[in-house]
Motif scaffolding. Structure first.
Motif, PDB file in Angstrom:
ATOM      1  N   GLN A   1       0.856  -1.159  -0.013  1.00 48.23           N
ATOM      2  CA  GLN A   1      -0.010  -0.076  -0.039  1.00 48.23           C
ATOM      3  C   GLN A   1       0.933   1.311  -0.114  1.00 48.23           C
ATOM      4  O   GLN A   1       0.652   2.165  -0.735  1.00 48.23           O
ATOM      5  CB  GLN A   1      -0.943  -0.240   1.134  1.00 48.23           C
ATOM      6  N   LEU A   2       1.872   1.310   0.649  1.00 45.84           N
ATOM      7  CA  LEU A   2       2.811   2.432   0.958  1.00 45.84           C
ATOM      8  C   LEU A   2       3.786   2.790  -0.184  1.00 45.84           C
ATOM      9  O   LEU A   2       4.162   3.661  -0.552  1.00 45.84           O
ATOM     10  CB  LEU A   2       3.610   2.391   2.056  1.00 45.84           C
ATOM     11  N   SER A   3       4.094   1.354  -0.919  1.00 49.23           N
ATOM     12  CA  SER A   3       5.115   1.621  -1.926  1.00 49.23           C
ATOM     13  C   SER A   3       4.774   1.243  -3.410  1.00 49.23           C
ATOM     14  O   SER A   3       5.835   1.540  -4.324  1.00 49.23           O
ATOM     15  CB  SER A   3       6.276   0.840  -1.363  1.00 49.23           C
ATOM     16  N   ALA A   4       3.719   0.883  -3.617  1.00 50.79           N
ATOM     17  CA  ALA A   4       3.381   0.407  -4.970  1.00 50.79           C
ATOM     18  C   ALA A   4       3.446   1.290  -6.006  1.00 50.79           C
ATOM     19  O   ALA A   4       3.798   0.916  -7.278  1.00 50.79           O
ATOM     20  CB  ALA A   4       1.750  -0.112  -4.874  1.00 50.79           C
ATOM     21  N   ASP A   5       3.395   2.541  -5.774  1.00 54.23           N
ATOM     22  CA  ASP A   5       3.358   3.642  -6.831  1.00 54.23           C
ATOM     23  C   ASP A   5       4.546   4.422  -6.586  1.00 54.23           C
ATOM     24  O   ASP A   5       4.889   5.325  -7.366  1.00 54.23           O
ATOM     25  CB  ASP A   5       2.236   4.722  -6.673  1.00 54.23           C
ATOM     26  N   THR A   6       5.544   3.716  -5.980  1.00 52.40           N
ATOM     27  CA  THR A   6       7.138   4.385  -5.868  1.00 52.40           C
ATOM     28  C   THR A   6       7.771   4.453  -7.494  1.00 52.40           C
ATOM     29  O   THR A   6       7.528   3.171  -8.229  1.00 52.40           O
ATOM     30  CB  THR A   6       8.023   3.577  -5.324  1.00 52.40           C
TER      31      THR A   6
ATOM     32  N   ALA B   1       8.278  -2.675 -18.382  1.00 52.23           N
ATOM     33  CA  ALA B   1       8.838  -1.909 -17.312  1.00 52.23           C
ATOM     34  C   ALA B   1       9.027  -2.383 -15.869  1.00 52.23           C
ATOM     35  O   ALA B   1       8.086  -3.065 -15.629  1.00 52.23           O
ATOM     36  CB  ALA B   1       8.425  -0.179 -17.383  1.00 52.23           C
ATOM     37  N   PRO B   2       9.802  -2.141 -15.075  1.00 47.37           N
ATOM     38  CA  PRO B   2      10.003  -2.627 -13.659  1.00 47.37           C
ATOM     39  C   PRO B   2       8.840  -1.883 -12.887  1.00 47.37           C
ATOM     40  O   PRO B   2       8.499  -0.858 -13.149  1.00 47.37           O
ATOM     41  CB  PRO B   2      11.222  -2.090 -13.119  1.00 47.37           C
ATOM     42  N   ALA B   3       8.539  -2.633 -12.043  1.00 46.61           N
ATOM     43  CA  ALA B   3       7.226  -2.431 -10.937  1.00 46.61           C
ATOM     44  C   ALA B   3       7.385  -2.927  -9.744  1.00 46.61           C
ATOM     45  O   ALA B   3       8.389  -3.826  -9.523  1.00 46.61           O
ATOM     46  CB  ALA B   3       5.979  -3.092 -11.655  1.00 46.61           C
ATOM     47  N   VAL B   4       6.700  -2.626  -8.682  1.00 43.72           N
ATOM     48  CA  VAL B   4       6.759  -3.104  -7.325  1.00 43.72           C
ATOM     49  C   VAL B   4       5.845  -4.196  -7.588  1.00 43.72           C
ATOM     50  O   VAL B   4       4.696  -4.062  -7.727  1.00 43.72           O
ATOM     51  CB  VAL B   4       6.320  -2.293  -6.336  1.00 43.72           C
ATOM     52  N   GLY B   5       6.276  -5.449  -6.586  1.00 44.30           N
ATOM     53  CA  GLY B   5       5.381  -6.587  -6.722  1.00 44.30           C
ATOM     54  C   GLY B   5       5.507  -7.264  -5.426  1.00 44.30           C
ATOM     55  O   GLY B   5       6.000  -6.671  -4.482  1.00 44.30           O
ATOM     56  N   LYS B   6       4.912  -8.646  -5.316  1.00 41.44           N
ATOM     57  CA  LYS B   6       5.175  -9.426  -4.134  1.00 41.44           C
ATOM     58  C   LYS B   6       5.191 -11.061  -4.868  1.00 41.44           C
ATOM     59  O   LYS B   6       4.720 -11.213  -6.012  1.00 41.44           O
ATOM     60  CB  LYS B   6       3.838  -9.411  -3.199  1.00 41.44           C
TER      61      LYS B   6
END
Length: 353
Positions: A201-206, A229-234
């Motif tokens: 929630q805090l970092s997905a849009d970094t 392109a690179p992204a934040v995931g899990k």
């Protein structure tokens, strides 16, 4: 460590990085600050740690040169901090006035977990309410991720605990892995889903950095995930000292993740499960986070052999290392800063979202 030194990184890169480091694998040359580090007096009031950030290696000094896994964290939180030497730990611990501490633990399961144990047991620190952020670079399967991705761990699996045999001694195409009885309590760890949810929630849009060399390298792979392109995931982080590589062993790692009831395997690294076991025995795992940035694929593209991908010709390596280590800190610091800023809500445990 991270898989920059480990499991899916080309041998030529490892050699180059070792020459830059001027040391053996897993060792960081002592910085001037480290050389004068002193052990905190046992009688002193212990540092109440709010967040402990663990990196696995640094290429040279902690600041002012090519950045490894620790440098960006050091420059953000500890440039003015006095190093605290901990007997049994690879490198000193640094802490700031806000209770954010961190250290380079060393690469590989034994190296990193030995450092973590020494730090946890040292009376200079109070970890009773601490959160842990285990960070570093890693590899990713091209079917699940790409160079520059930053991935929060949902599960940690130890790749090395089990039985393996030669593929030619098995039914063709069948997995050459079987779990060994007795390892049930420490071959896998599910990280706190609520904590992972906060992190996303805090970092997905970094905003993530990228490089022209990484963009070009991705196009060698046909997978949509690899080319984006690179992204934040899990997803699941697979911990192994074994330098596994190639489509066959990548498929086997995915098989292990499913066998253990975990999420998709998306990250290959060398330390997180072992460090988490050490933390679990002292403080449980409810406050542990694992964050990795992908700097390589765990296999070659369909037009190259596994060996060619492991030991590429000059100019044939994936780009994006410098950008990825920066991305890891950008993503992870959002979680660190939030916890510290809202400490009254976090000190007793992960708050509801």
């Amino acid at each position: 460590m991270a898989s920059f030194w480990s499991r899916s990184l080309p041998l030529a890169w490892v050699s180059a990085a070792l020459m830059l480091a001027g040391c053996a694998v897993g060792l960081q040359p002592p910085s001037p600050a480290a050389a004068i580090a002193t052990t905190a007096p046992a009688a002193a009031t212990p540092v109440r740690v709010k967040v402990f950030v663990a990196a696995m290696f640094e290429i040279g000094q902690n600041t002012g040169d090519r950045a490894g896994e620790f440098q960006h964290w050091y420059e953000r939180y500890w440039k003015d901090a006095k190093p605290i030497r901990v007997p049994g730990a690879l490198q000193p611990v640094y802490c700031n006035a806000d209770g954010v501490c961190g250290a380079v633990l060393g690469m590989g399961k034994v190296n990193s977990s030995a450092s973590m144990q020494a730090i946890l047991l040292n009376p200079a620190f109070d970890f009773s309410q601490a959160y842990y952020l285990l960070t570093g670079v890693a590899g990713t399967p091209p079917s699940r991720g790409t160079i520059g991705d930053v991935v929060w761990g949902t599960w940690l699996i130890d790749y090395d605990l089990g039985h393996r045999w030669a593929p030619e001694e098995n039914t063709p195409g069948a997995p050459t892995f079987m779990p060994r009885k007795g390892y049930e309590d420490y071959r896998r760890f599910q990280l706190n889903p609520s904590l992972v949810g906060w992190a996303l929630q805090l970092s997905a849009d970094t905003p993530l950095q990228d490089s022209d060399s990484a963009r070009a390298y991705r196009q060698r792979y046909p997978d949509a995930a690899a080319r984006r392109a690179p992204a934040v995931g899990k997803g699941t982080h697979m911990t192994g000292d074994t330098f596994f590589h190639g489509p066959g062993l990548s498929k086997e790692a995915q098989y292990m993740a499913k066998l253990y009831g975990a999420d998709d395997y998306v990250i290959t690294e060398m330390e997180a499960a072992a460090i988490t076991l050490v933390i679990k025995r002292s403080h449980g795992v409810e406050r542990v986070m694992s964050l990795r940035g992908a700097v390589n694929f765990d296999q070659g593209n369909p037009r190259e052999t596994t060996l060619a991908h492991l030991d590429p010709k000059p100019g044939e390596t994936a780009g994006g290392f410098a950008e990825t280590v920066g991305n890891i800190e950008r993503v992870g610091s959002r979680m660190v800063d939030h916890i510290v800023t809202h400490w009254p809500q976090w000190q007793a445990g992960v708050p509801p979202r």
